[in-house]
Design an enzyme around this catalytic site. Structure first.
Site, short mmCIF file in Angstrom:
data_model
loop_
_atom_site.label_atom_id
_atom_site.label_comp_id
_atom_site.label_asym_id
_atom_site.label_seq_id
_atom_site.Cartn_x
_atom_site.Cartn_y
_atom_site.Cartn_z
CD1 TRP A 191 39.39 34.83 13.36
CD2 TRP A 191 38.82 35.86 11.52
NE1 TRP A 191 38.27 34.43 13.01
CE2 TRP A 191 37.99 35.17 11.99
CE3 TRP A 191 38.92 36.23 10.48
CZ2 TRP A 191 36.65 34.97 11.28
CZ3 TRP A 191 37.68 36.41 9.65
CH2 TRP A 191 36.66 35.76 10.14
CG ASP A 192 39.16 35.75 17.59
OD1 ASP A 192 40.01 34.91 16.62
OD2 ASP A 192 38.24 35.39 18.03
CG ASN A 473 33.24 29.74 11.15
OD1 ASN A 473 33.16 28.87 11.70
ND2 ASN A 473 33.32 31.01 11.38
CD GLU A 474 31.42 30.92 14.71
OE1 GLU A 474 31.74 32.18 14.88
OE2 GLU A 474 32.17 30.13 15.72
CD GLU A 572 34.67 27.52 15.88
OE1 GLU A 572 34.60 28.32 16.79
OE2 GLU A 572 34.83 27.79 14.71
#
Ligand SMILES: *[C@@H]1O[C@H](CO)[C@@H](O)[C@H](O)[C@H]1NC(C)=O
Ligand SMILES: *[C@@H]1O[C@H](CO)[C@@H](O)[C@H](O)[C@H]1NC(C)=O
Ligand SMILES: *[C@@H]1O[C@H](CO)[C@@H](O)[C@H](O)[C@H]1NC(C)=O
Ligand SMILES: *[C@@H]1O[C@H](CO)[C@@H](O)[C@H](O)[C@H]1NC(C)=O
Ligand SMILES: *[C@@H]1O[C@H](CO)[C@@H](O)[C@H](O)[C@H]1NC(C)=O
Length: 897
Positions: A191-192, A473-474, A572
């Site tokens: 992930w980032d 999520n998103e 977020e």
């Protein structure tokens, strides 16, 4: 204290408490790779391949040095877990002998005594197998053969007619591809903020379950307020989820439900339980509890977290016909702690357009303050570690948080996690584990997801901390904004979106949780439907007038309030910083700059960090030492989050405009540049020291807006008080003196659970009128409670830019130790921090070759008086080490100006 029952007999015949025997197959496992060149013995599960290879000394930790890449071979191999265990004749006489895997990560074939009993492909599912006919008296062999998830995902991708994007993560993640095709922790392929560690293993317990009648697996409930009776009451509808092996059966017995705080129980005498073809049934038992007999459960900061014990017991009617030692196998019980509270998400038309979006708990609108939770460890078997969870959740509670969002790229958390959230009063926004991708929607996938949702909702539903569900999520915003090049096939993905999240996951959640709101995505427009297309995808899921938003700015100055908008709920928002724990993970031949660069997964690399620092301070970021970069990045992150959070808190208005601020992210999975407030080793970044004040129940917000117009707000989250007389004191100081040169007072009335605008001034005009120079002075506001003269909060205002300040100089910080003692491994040090001039953002770091973990009473603080006291707690096992003033390193912003 009294409980009334709708339909009850009061008695206490049920015995011994123990349930059907669950025997964990814990110790003695062996792990081998495909060609058996590696063998690890004496493994205890839960575990996984990375953990077992590290524990046996075969490899280093995947979290060390560049091992996320160097150890990738582990993820590309196939691995086999094997266990030998013995069974007796008596064991196998039981009516049901069920082998239950509570969590298998992820692609595996399971063999028992050489016979293939099952294949698995969803790490979030519990798998059960009837093994009565396969087990033998004597020694049995259980073998779980794992396929490399990287290879497995690729095989699925190759078999697809049309790609399901994203194919691979961005290159700088050093990740693996197609994780969206696997029902596996989505962050495990990178992930980032995290490394790829594509794990395999038995990440939860494996149990042999022996019983002769019924097993109680889960207990869920629905609370209904009944205000139409003589006395107000709660109707408690209890759903008992039972199992009888893996096929249909019928049993008669007694089902008893009680709240153990009360004497009586509710007994269903001679219940006839008939299970379905999977051996599952749900029995409903309703009871009524007078409201006056129980106390409410409240979120952190609003009241106590009162819990009650709900116990469910089954006893087969044959109980009296069998020998004493066999009775356990005819009974089963389960106990859960429940809380009495209501929660609703209010979405009503607003005068200023749009719909509101806020939580009402027990009828009171509550501003949600908190953060986002990612898995506590990148290896799922370690993510359930109770020590880590306790440390993180207590740090959230102590920072005045009342909500965490369990983010959708991780795992459904452990029972322990949810119980602790109940205990600490931390409400949970529970995502389902789908994040930042398109997903398959074929029937096999949907069936697997239905089981995943059913099992996990039934497992966690009873926790009062859970406030809301969101199915992904998103993914809605990703589809709408074409993050993954889906536009040319939009209708196909939109159709799949609807099938998966609306028709499958939402439907399934609602079957098992009758009380909570389900959002399709985060961010989303909540109940607002007018802008949805025929697939239900909103035109702008980030619309600030509806639902929640995720908001990141990388090209505007995050220290300035004017760069933020007023959403209904920010679920977020965040800024990166560098952690300080590098010495714990750097290899002896590693280059720190290269290591940090390797772990910086942000597609813009560290540019947003340096932009923010350079924009606000007169420093050339790239030419600084790493210690200075770490300090300034953490300070800058804290400043930006403080500014943004205060925009949200001050913005609740009288209309509940903004009612939630959950910054991204609480915790870390390794030592890396990230958005977290707590470092991987548990030490706090400057942000986590500040966040306690930023989220304080009563606080003072000084907000410099356009044209240096200053608004001073007092915010109160208190609910059980009247309007309170308070005073805001203002003092102006010169940058080189401790004595103020000007003072004013603003008495006002503070309204509970609201924001009050105390005063507003035009700073530039004010300074000019008083003959002052904004570059030579700063302002300090204090909030004082008139009743007891207590200092409630303080807030500085720096009207000049840091770049152009005058008179500021070296504060000559000196530390002096006044207490220094160690008991039972807890080392306590008190430090006097002495200065000669006002000091900006003093950071005191504890530095030691061996001991790394410490807590400070505050950090990154401003000091406008000659002495402040700092408390330091250090973990010093056996009190082995001595520490002195040389172990503390001080940095201030003054030295950069
Ligand atoms: C076994 O497999 C490993 C990893 O694939 C490989 O490095 C090793 O050479 C193999 N050993 C033998 C004996 O084939
Ligand atoms: C892993 O197993 C698959 C088949 O299950 C096989 O195709 C592959 O070659 C194996 N990989 C390794 C590294 O042995
Ligand atoms: C199983 O029983 C055999 C024979 O009694 C014994 O040698 C062996 O150690 C036992 N295995 C385990 C795992 O207990
Ligand atoms: C259940 O009902 C039977 C038959 O009416 C009665 O004899 C027995 O006492 C009852 N048991 C309980 C626990 O109430
Ligand atoms: C570390 O790496 C950076 C970037 O590659 C390089 O500029 C620097 O000279 C290296 N430092 C050392 C001590 O080798």
């Amino acid at each position: 204290m009294r409980v009334i029952f709708l339909w009850l007999i009061s008695l206490n015949l049920l015995l011994h408490g123990t349930q059907a025997i669950s025997f964990p197959l814990r110790d003695g496992w062996t792990l081998t790779n495909e060609n058996k060149s590696i063998e690890v013995n004496d493994i205890s599960i839960p575990s996984g391949v990375y953990s077992d290879l590290e524990n046996s000394g075969e490899t280093e930790s995947v979290l060390f040095s560049f091992n996320d890449v160097n150890l990738r071979w582990i993820a590309l191999e196939n691995w086999t877990y094997n266990l030998e265990f013995n069974m007796t004749e008596i064991d196998l006489e039981h009516h049901f002998v069920i082998l239950t895997f509570n969590g298998i990560d992820t692609l595996a074939e399971i063999y028992l005594n050489g016979k293939l009993i099952g294949e698995t492909n969803n790490m979030f599912i519990r798998y059960r197998f009837d093994v009565k006919q396969i087990l033998i008296v004597g020694t049995n062999q259980l073998t779980v053969e794992f396929q490399s998830p990287v290879e497995g995902a690729k095989i699925i991708a190759d078999s697809l007619e049309n790609e399901i994007p994203p194919k691979c993560p961005p290159e700088m993640y050093h990740g693996e591809c197609h994780v969206n095709l696997l029902r596996k922790m989505q962050a495990s392929f990178a992930w980032d903020w995290g490394l790829a560690a594509p794990s395999m293993g038995l990440w939860k317990n494996v149990d042999l379950e022996f019983y002769d009648s019924i097993l109680i697996r889960d207990v869920t409930y629905q609370l209904i307020e009944m205000n139409d009776l003589n006395e107000d009451a709660w109707m408690l509808k209890v759903f008992v989820h039972l199992e009888t092996g893996t096929t249909a059966s019928e049993f008669i017995g007694i089902l008893a439900v009680d709240l153990t705080e009360f004497k009586e129980s509710l007994v269903l005498n001679f219940t006839n339980v008939i299970t379905d073809d999977n051996g599952e049934a749900t029995v409903e038992v309703d009871m009524t509890v007078l409201k006056s007999s129980v106390k409410l459960w409240w979120p952190n900061g609003y009241g106590k977290q009162e819990m009650y014990t709900l116990r469910v017991r089954w006893e087969d009617e044959r109980i009296n016909e069998v020998a004493y030692f066999e009775r356990n196998f005819l009974t089963s019980s389960k106990t859960v702690s429940i809380g009495f509270r209501t929660i609703e998400v209010v979405q009503e038309e607003m005068d200023n357009g749009g719909l509101s979006f806020y939580f009402k708990v027990n009828g009171i609108p509550i501003f949600m303050k908190g953060s986002n939770w990612i898995p506590s460890h990148i290896l799922p078997e370690k993510s359930y570690d109770q020590g880590r969870i306790k440390e993180l959740l207590s740090a959230a509670r102590d920072a005045n948080m009342n909500m965490l969002r369990v983010w959708g790229g991780g795992v459904y958390e452990s029972d322990y996690f949810y119980s602790l959230a109940d205990k600490y009063g931390i409400l949970l926004w529970q995502d389902f584990m789908f994040a930042c991708a398109m997903y398959p929607a074929d029937e096999d996938f949907l069936e697997s997801v239905r089981t995943e949702v059913k099992q996990n909702v039934r497992r966690i539903q009873y926790h009062p901390s859970i406030a809301i569900h969101a199915t992904n999520n998103e993914n809605e915003v990703a589809l709408r904004q074409d993050w993954y090049g889906t536009n040319s096939r939009f209708s196909e993905f939109a159709q799949d979106y609807r099938t998966l999240y609306v028709n499958t996951i939402t439907d399934e959640i609602k079957k098992h949780d009758l009380t909570r709101e389900v959002l399709t995505s985060s961010p989303s427009n909540g109940d607002y439907n007018a802008d949805r297309d025929k697939y239900g995808i909103s035109l702008d899921p980030q619309d600030p007038h509806f639902g929640d938003i995720h908001f990141y700015i990388y090209d505007h100055n995050g220290w300035l309030a004017k760069n933020y908008h007023q959403p209904r709920f920010a679920s977020e928002y965040g800024f990166q910083s560098f952690p300080s724990g590098w010495s714990e993970v750097i290899g002896k031949d590693d280059n720190l700059t290269e290591l940090i660069d390797h772990r910086q997964h942000h597609p813009l690399k560290s540019k947003p960090i340096s932009f923010l620092v350079e924009e606000n301070l007169l420093v050339k970021f790239d030419s600084l030492s790493w210690d200075d970069k770490i300090y300034l990045s953490q300070l800058s992150q804290a400043m930006a989050i403080k500014t943004e959070t205060e925009v949200y808190r001050a913005g609740r208005g009288s209309f509940m405009n903004t009612m939630g601020a959950l910054f991204w992210q609480l915790n870390d999975v390794w030592v890396a540049p990230s958005w977290s407030s707590i470092e991987f080793n548990g030490n706090f970044k400057i942000l986590h020291h500040w966040i306690k004040d930023i989220f304080a129940p009563q606080t003072l917000i000084t907000q410099l807006g356009l044209l240096n117009k200053l608004n001073v707000f007092a915010v109160s989250d208190e609910i059980n008080t009247d309007v309170k007389p308070m005073t805001v004191q203002m003092r102006i100081y010169k940058w080189n003196e401790f004595e103020s040169i000007l003072a004013e007072s603003h008495p006002f009335n503070m309204t509970p659970n609201a924001v009050t605008l105390v005063t507003e001034i035009d700073v530039e005009k004010y300074f000019t009128d008083k003959g002052l120079n904004i570059n030579e002075n700063f302002v300090l506001y204090k909030l004082i409670d008139d009743t007891d003269k207590r200092l409630v909060a303080s807030s500085p205002v720096f009207p000049g830019k840091f770049k152009t300040l005058k008179l500021i100089g070296d504060p000559k910080v000196k530390l002096q130790i006044t207490t220094n003692r160690c008991e039972n491994g807890e080392h306590r040090i008190s430090l006097d921090v002495k200065i000669e001039k006002p000091a900006l953002f003093i950071s005191v770091k504890f530095v030691h070759d061996v001991i790394k973990r410490y807590r400070m009473s505050k950090n990154g603080f401003m000091q406008f008086e000659p002495i402040q006291v700092l408390q330091v707690n250090i973990k010093n096992p056996n009190c082995e080490y001595k520490f002195g003033v040389e172990n503390f390193k001080v940095t201030t912003l003054n030295q950069f100006l």
